[in-house]
Scaffold this motif. Sequence first.
Motif, PDB file in Angstrom:
ATOM      1  N   LYS A  20      28.826 -24.620 -11.699  1.00  0.00           N
ATOM      2  CA  LYS A  20      27.972 -23.637 -11.008  1.00  0.00           C
ATOM      3  C   LYS A  20      27.132 -22.828 -11.993  1.00  0.00           C
ATOM      4  CE  LYS A  20      30.864 -23.139  -6.881  1.00  0.00           C
ATOM      5  NZ  LYS A  20      31.601 -22.177  -6.008  1.00  0.00           N
ATOM      6  N   CYS A  23      29.682 -19.698 -13.395  1.00  0.00           N
ATOM      7  CA  CYS A  23      31.103 -19.910 -13.670  1.00  0.00           C
ATOM      8  C   CYS A  23      31.314 -21.402 -13.876  1.00  0.00           C
ATOM      9  CB  CYS A  23      31.963 -19.392 -12.507  1.00  0.00           C
ATOM     10  SG  CYS A  23      31.652 -20.255 -10.955  1.00  0.00           S
ATOM     11  N   CYS A  25      33.202 -23.426 -12.036  1.00  0.00           N
ATOM     12  CA  CYS A  25      33.623 -24.168 -10.836  1.00  0.00           C
ATOM     13  C   CYS A  25      32.757 -25.423 -10.671  1.00  0.00           C
ATOM     14  CB  CYS A  25      33.446 -23.308  -9.594  1.00  0.00           C
ATOM     15  SG  CYS A  25      34.628 -21.981  -9.466  1.00  0.00           S
ATOM     16  N   VAL A  37      36.250 -22.424  -5.848  1.00  0.00           N
ATOM     17  CA  VAL A  37      35.847 -21.021  -5.987  1.00  0.00           C
ATOM     18  C   VAL A  37      36.714 -20.359  -7.049  1.00  0.00           C
ATOM     19  CG1 VAL A  37      34.992 -20.710  -3.638  1.00  0.00           C
ATOM     20  CG2 VAL A  37      37.425 -20.398  -4.108  1.00  0.00           C
ATOM     21  N   CYS A  38      36.215 -19.257  -7.591  1.00  0.00           N
ATOM     22  CA  CYS A  38      36.970 -18.500  -8.585  1.00  0.00           C
ATOM     23  C   CYS A  38      36.558 -17.036  -8.454  1.00  0.00           C
ATOM     24  CB  CYS A  38      36.692 -19.037  -9.987  1.00  0.00           C
ATOM     25  SG  CYS A  38      35.060 -18.586 -10.605  1.00  0.00           S
ATOM     26  N   CYS A  41      32.556 -16.519  -8.839  1.00  0.00           N
ATOM     27  CA  CYS A  41      31.618 -16.858  -7.764  1.00  0.00           C
ATOM     28  C   CYS A  41      31.988 -16.159  -6.456  1.00  0.00           C
ATOM     29  CB  CYS A  41      31.429 -18.364  -7.608  1.00  0.00           C
ATOM     30  SG  CYS A  41      32.915 -19.336  -7.428  1.00  0.00           S
TER      31      CYS A  41
END
Length: 470
Positions: A20, A23, A25, A37-38, A41
């Motif tokens: 992304k 990040c 991901c 997701v993290c 994000c």
Amino acid sequence: MNFETVIGLEVHAELATKSKIFCSCPTDFGAPRNSQVCPICLGHPGTLPRLNRKVVEYAVMAGLATGCRIAEFSCMDRKNYFYPDLPKAYQISQDAYPLCLDGGLTVEGDSGGKFIRIERIHIEEDAGKLIHSRDEILADYNRCGIPLIEVVTAPDMRSAAEARAFVSELRTILRCLGVSDCRMQEGGLRCDVNISVRPTGSAKLGERTEIKNLNSFQFIEKAIEYESRRQIDILTAGGTVRRETRRFDEQTGTTHTLREKETAADYRFFPEPDIPPLRLSPADIEALAARLPELPAARRKRYAALGLPAADVHILTEDRALSDYFDRAIAAGKHPRITANLLLSEYLRLSEGESFSCPVAPERLAAVADLAGAGTVNASTAKKLAARLWEGDFDPAETVLREGLGQICDEGVLREGIRSVFSENEGLVAQIRAGKTAAAKALVGKCMGRFGGRAEPRLLNRLVDEALKK
Ligand SMILES: [Zn+2]
């Protein structure tokens, strides 16, 4: 009164990076909901975004390929708004200082080639996706932070066809660069259409509406046609068009009010404090320019100069894998037109998947084209050989010799065969001689069959004609 439609586009394309924009991901499409997701994000407090270098590279390449000037200084801004698909309650985008400026593309317009100006291309993050079901709305945040470029055009298009041509050309270029897959059905390329109408000849723009999120060529065209008609009807009836954002209903082909149009001030843009401004040196930009492949427009010109028909040129340059294959084949042979013909008629339909792939070595296809070009085999044998190569590899020239597939051009041999076909089909021959000329084709077919499809077609036609006149 006659009206003119004025169209500007904002095209969002997802960039084909592995991770992304801020990040690490992954960006794979179709993963289980909320599995990619993290905290970054999802915008958890205390997290820090870091700009993905590839995003900048890809966006710069897109800018260079569309004639833009690349800004040596640009920066990210926060665009504030609340919506359930945006957990941060702001989107990181670019406002005052976008990455690419002042480009444009020449597309097939309503009256010949037309230059559509691109005002800017900026980078930003995508929002999540809301899934509407009967009694609930679910949020999938996998798409949060997928990198996007937004390409903003000037209001230079005057019809649905011109808008379509622009999006199509942009898509071909982005795919050729490899910076975006532009999968429209997956939302990888989406289009907002700004549209207004004005009396033909008027220099002043009418009030515009914006239709959001169109994700197919068909919807873009239908939405423009409907909305332009709607605005003309309002003006003709003495009303005024309201500035607003509208939604296109795919089922009915109509547009509906979504919300009153926000102005930039509503978003309270301010510089993103967590990401430093972007500085690119002329050398950085040079290095990326050097990585650009030959662009579709240049390829089209080159293919047209080979004498290929316009329709073939168009198909060959739509898909980079296909044009790369064609280039390798024509480099290995002497007959580009026959090569194109075999490639498009035999291989394109067998190729599965989004971009062209083919098990046949391009040199083999070139060898078949050369056999046909030299008159060693006729067109139908060439097609059969090409089709057989798809099943398994062999040396075409050697196979033609070994299996006796060579074209029959010997007049004596052909006349002999024609004579016997005539005597076996006396009824048919009599009908044609009596004026039923449409049946002549069937007769030629029978003669061709006698030679296993290997007769030189023009010569065979002429000899059958002569025999009929006797
Ligand atoms: Zn993440």
